[in-house]
Scaffold this motif. Structure first.
Motif, mmCIF file in Angstrom:
data_model
loop_
_atom_site.group_PDB
_atom_site.id
_atom_site.type_symbol
_atom_site.label_atom_id
_atom_site.label_comp_id
_atom_site.label_asym_id
_atom_site.label_seq_id
_atom_site.Cartn_x
_atom_site.Cartn_y
_atom_site.Cartn_z
ATOM 1 N N TRP A 380 0.830 -1.207 0.000
ATOM 2 C CA TRP A 380 0.000 0.000 0.000
ATOM 3 C C TRP A 380 0.864 1.257 0.000
ATOM 4 O O TRP A 380 1.972 1.274 0.540
ATOM 5 C CB TRP A 380 -0.891 0.042 1.252
ATOM 6 N N LEU A 381 0.307 2.320 -0.562
ATOM 7 C CA LEU A 381 0.798 3.675 -0.351
ATOM 8 C C LEU A 381 -0.069 4.317 0.720
ATOM 9 O O LEU A 381 -1.298 4.181 0.698
ATOM 10 C CB LEU A 381 0.699 4.501 -1.641
ATOM 11 N N ASP A 382 0.550 5.017 1.666
ATOM 12 C CA ASP A 382 -0.185 5.727 2.709
ATOM 13 C C ASP A 382 -0.153 7.220 2.400
ATOM 14 O O ASP A 382 0.907 7.840 2.378
ATOM 15 C CB ASP A 382 0.443 5.453 4.076
ATOM 16 N N PHE A 383 -1.323 7.792 2.175
ATOM 17 C CA PHE A 383 -1.477 9.204 1.824
ATOM 18 C C PHE A 383 -1.928 9.984 3.047
ATOM 19 O O PHE A 383 -2.801 9.543 3.801
ATOM 20 C CB PHE A 383 -2.522 9.345 0.714
ATOM 21 N N TYR A 384 -1.330 11.153 3.268
ATOM 22 C CA TYR A 384 -1.944 12.079 4.214
ATOM 23 C C TYR A 384 -1.704 13.516 3.765
ATOM 24 O O TYR A 384 -0.699 13.827 3.114
ATOM 25 C CB TYR A 384 -1.480 11.846 5.658
ATOM 26 N N SER A 385 -2.644 14.377 4.138
ATOM 27 C CA SER A 385 -2.609 15.793 3.788
ATOM 28 C C SER A 385 -2.816 16.609 5.055
ATOM 29 O O SER A 385 -3.793 16.409 5.787
ATOM 30 C CB SER A 385 -3.707 16.115 2.770
ATOM 31 N N LEU A 386 -1.874 17.536 5.329
ATOM 32 C CA LEU A 386 -1.965 18.405 6.505
ATOM 33 C C LEU A 386 -2.751 19.654 6.135
ATOM 34 O O LEU A 386 -2.215 20.574 5.510
ATOM 35 C CB LEU A 386 -0.564 18.782 6.993
ATOM 36 N N GLU A 387 -4.011 19.701 6.523
ATOM 37 C CA GLU A 387 -4.895 20.788 6.139
ATOM 38 C C GLU A 387 -5.132 21.719 7.327
ATOM 39 O O GLU A 387 -6.265 22.009 7.704
ATOM 40 C CB GLU A 387 -6.182 20.204 5.558
ATOM 41 N N VAL A 388 -4.035 22.177 7.901
ATOM 42 C CA VAL A 388 -4.075 23.067 9.067
ATOM 43 C C VAL A 388 -3.936 24.505 8.592
ATOM 44 O O VAL A 388 -3.193 24.799 7.663
ATOM 45 C CB VAL A 388 -2.955 22.712 10.060
ATOM 46 N N ASP A 389 -4.640 25.411 9.233
ATOM 47 C CA ASP A 389 -4.655 26.795 8.758
ATOM 48 C C ASP A 389 -3.750 27.724 9.562
ATOM 49 O O ASP A 389 -3.616 28.896 9.222
ATOM 50 C CB ASP A 389 -6.091 27.347 8.748
ATOM 51 N N HIS A 390 -3.142 27.235 10.642
ATOM 52 C CA HIS A 390 -2.211 28.043 11.426
ATOM 53 C C HIS A 390 -1.020 27.183 11.826
ATOM 54 O O HIS A 390 -1.183 26.010 12.169
ATOM 55 C CB HIS A 390 -2.879 28.605 12.695
ATOM 56 N N TRP A 391 0.174 27.784 11.823
ATOM 57 C CA TRP A 391 1.374 27.016 12.127
ATOM 58 C C TRP A 391 1.358 26.449 13.541
ATOM 59 O O TRP A 391 1.893 25.373 13.801
ATOM 60 C CB TRP A 391 2.622 27.876 11.912
ATOM 61 N N TRP A 392 0.688 27.148 14.491
ATOM 62 C CA TRP A 392 0.660 26.651 15.863
ATOM 63 C C TRP A 392 -0.155 25.370 15.982
ATOM 64 O O TRP A 392 0.106 24.538 16.865
ATOM 65 C CB TRP A 392 0.142 27.717 16.823
ATOM 66 N N ARG A 393 -1.127 25.198 15.080
ATOM 67 C CA ARG A 393 -1.871 23.931 15.086
ATOM 68 C C ARG A 393 -0.982 22.775 14.629
ATOM 69 O O ARG A 393 -1.132 21.648 15.093
ATOM 70 C CB ARG A 393 -3.113 24.036 14.201
ATOM 71 N N LEU A 394 -0.059 23.070 13.716
ATOM 72 C CA LEU A 394 0.883 22.038 13.285
ATOM 73 C C LEU A 394 1.785 21.621 14.449
ATOM 74 O O LEU A 394 2.130 20.443 14.580
ATOM 75 C CB LEU A 394 1.724 22.545 12.119
ATOM 76 N N LEU A 395 2.135 22.578 15.309
ATOM 77 C CA LEU A 395 2.948 22.235 16.475
ATOM 78 C C LEU A 395 2.207 21.253 17.376
ATOM 79 O O LEU A 395 2.813 20.335 17.949
ATOM 80 C CB LEU A 395 3.305 23.500 17.264
ATOM 81 N N ARG A 396 0.904 21.420 17.502
ATOM 82 C CA ARG A 396 0.104 20.477 18.297
ATOM 83 C C ARG A 396 0.097 19.093 17.668
ATOM 84 O O ARG A 396 -0.051 18.084 18.368
ATOM 85 C CB ARG A 396 -1.329 20.987 18.439
ATOM 86 N N LEU A 397 0.263 19.057 16.350
ATOM 87 C CA LEU A 397 0.244 17.781 15.635
ATOM 88 C C LEU A 397 1.555 17.012 15.723
ATOM 89 O O LEU A 397 1.605 15.816 15.415
ATOM 90 C CB LEU A 397 -0.070 18.017 14.143
ATOM 91 N N LEU A 398 2.642 17.683 16.101
ATOM 92 C CA LEU A 398 3.961 17.071 16.029
ATOM 93 C C LEU A 398 4.052 15.721 16.744
ATOM 94 O O LEU A 398 4.635 14.772 16.194
ATOM 95 C CB LEU A 398 5.017 18.037 16.562
#
Length: 458
Positions: A380-398
């Motif tokens: 399989w290929l595993d696809f994901y897309s980070l659809e976050v609208d603020h950089w601080w939300r990406l920090l929460r995702l780390l």
């Protein structure tokens, strides 16, 4: 050369073989299944190349010609006379006829047994969930495979042939990237482990005119194993040669992130990695492909591609994986969402994303995880897309990005597939295993069971 023209003339006379170029010097570009659909012609061309390489009378590799699969023949010696040209052409025709019509295990044996033997070699039959033409071993007629029919993948045949050769004599080419983070250091201790295990080692070097894949392909007939010392970019550079030749891969992790080694459970210490090669246990892994470029770990568009473009070799050597974090923090502040169109599984989705990633293995980016259950051999290929609208939300995702559980978040789109196309409003670079290799639109697909690799027993 006369030999090239003679081969071309002979192949043109054979049913369903097309010579696509004007043979002026020494190159012949060939496509098999010329009377079939474009997709079926691609399948038959790959099958013919695999059979030709397996039969071993001549060597010819695959290439892309205007987006389609072709075989490229290079006549490299002026000593190729008429007799040699006829012999080479006849060998190619014989291999093509075997693929085209004769009952042959290179397509399928419609049997219920899990294993069978061919010329003393044991082959494994793997279930397939694809509807594809196969050959019935008893009658030689085409039928549609089902989920219970055993499919013998073409690459399995090449790899099994190489595995038999390993018992007869173990010769290994050793390719070390001196520009890798630890590539300039001594690997004498690791080399000694390999020599003590009975391997005959010959060091080889790439050049500006010959990359790792080309080097592997040119010397494949003289070796059983290709040992690659470097990081993920070095492995990426060797992927096509490994897939085309069937040589078993040994990994000496000398790079910055060494994500493929982590996916496979290979120790970062070169001596311990050499011990894994010496132990001899092998497994077969998939490769991802994007626009004809093969990759082991992950391909990304957006943030990770920008990171790969800005992370210099100097920063990798000086800071190691910390360098990823330093550059990433700087980029994060100025990152913006972009629009992409994702075609997969008979659907098209419009997305607004910071990054799109398509993974083959589990790890990437010096500590990130594509998906927590992903393996390099799951098909399989595993696809994901980070659809976050603020950089601080990406920090929460780390923390989730490190664990591979980001697909559980509402602003992350994730799915498994075997083929996906990503289109953007303007061309964007695509990063594969830390190397920028192509641009959108990007067509991804899985290449199952493409490379054999030495790995720890699990």
């Amino acid at each position: 050369m006369p030999g090239a023209r003679l081969i071309a003339d002979r192949l043109r006379s054979e049913n369903a073989i097309a010579v696509l170029n004007d043979v002026v010097l020494n190159q012949v570009v060939v496509r098999f299944g010329a009377d079939e659909t474009a997709e079926r012609g691609d399948e038959l061309t790959r099958a013919a190349i695999a059979r030709i390489q397996l039969d071993g009378a001549v060597f010819a590799g695959g290439a892309k010609w205007r987006g389609r699969e072709v075989m490229r023949i290079s006549v490299i010696s002026w000593l190729t006379d008429e007799a040699a040209g006829v012999a080479a052409a006849d060998a190619i025709v014989a291999s093509w006829r075997a693929v085209q019509g004769a009952p042959s295990p290179w397509f399928c044996c419609n049997v219920r047994a899990d294993h069978f033997r061919l010329s003393g070699a044991l082959f494994e039959l793997r279930p397939s969930n694809l509807q594809e033409p196969v050959l019935n071993a008893s009658a030689g007629t085409r039928s549609a495979s089902s989920t219970t029919t055993g499919i013998l993948h073409l690459t399995d045949v090449i790899h099994q042939k190489r595995a038999v050769q390993h018992s007869k004599g173990k010769r290994a080419m050793l390719i070390v990237n001196p520009r890798a983070r630890r590539g300039g250091g001594s690997i004498d201790a690791a080399r000694q482990v390999l020599v003590d295990a009975g391997l005959e080692i010959e060091e080889m070097a790439t050049s500006k005119d010959e990359n790792a894949s080309e080097l592997i392909s040119r010397h494949a007939d003289h070796f059983d194993i290709a040992i690659v010392g470097g990081g993920d970019g070095t492995l990426n550079n060797a992927a096509a040669g490994l897939a085309h030749t069937g040589l078993t891969l040994g990994v000496l992790p000398l790079g910055t992130a060494n994500d493929f080694a982590r996916t496979m459970g290979i120790a970062p210490d070169p001596v311990k990695a050499a011990e894994i090669i010496a132990a001899g246990h092998q497994t077969t892994v998939d490769l991802g492909e994007v626009n004809g470029h093969l990759f082991f770990n992950v391909a990304s568009i957006g943030f990770s591609a920008e990171l790969a473009g800005e992370l210099t070799e100097h920063a990798k050597k000086r800071w190691g994986t910390l360098g990823y974090g330093i550059v990433a923090a700087r980029l994060l502040m100025r990152s913006r969402l972009f629009t992409a169109y994702v075609d997969h599984d008979d659907t098209t989705e419009e997305i607004h994303t910071m990054q799109v990633s398509v993974g083959n293995g589990r790890h990437y980016g010096g500590g990130m995880t594509v998906e927590e259950t992903a393996t390099a051999d799951d098909g399989w290929l595993d696809f994901y897309s980070l659809e976050v609208d603020h950089w601080w939300r990406l920090l929460r995702l780390l923390p989730s990005l490190r664990k591979g559980t980001q697909g559980q978040w509402d602003d992350v789109r994730a799915f498994k597939t075997t083929e996906v196309t990503i289109r953007t409003k303007r061309p964007r670079p695509v990063n594969t295993d830390g190397e920028l290799v192509t641009w959108t639109p990007a067509h991804f697909r899985i290449r199952p069971k493409s490379v054999r690799v030495f790995a720890p027993r699990t």
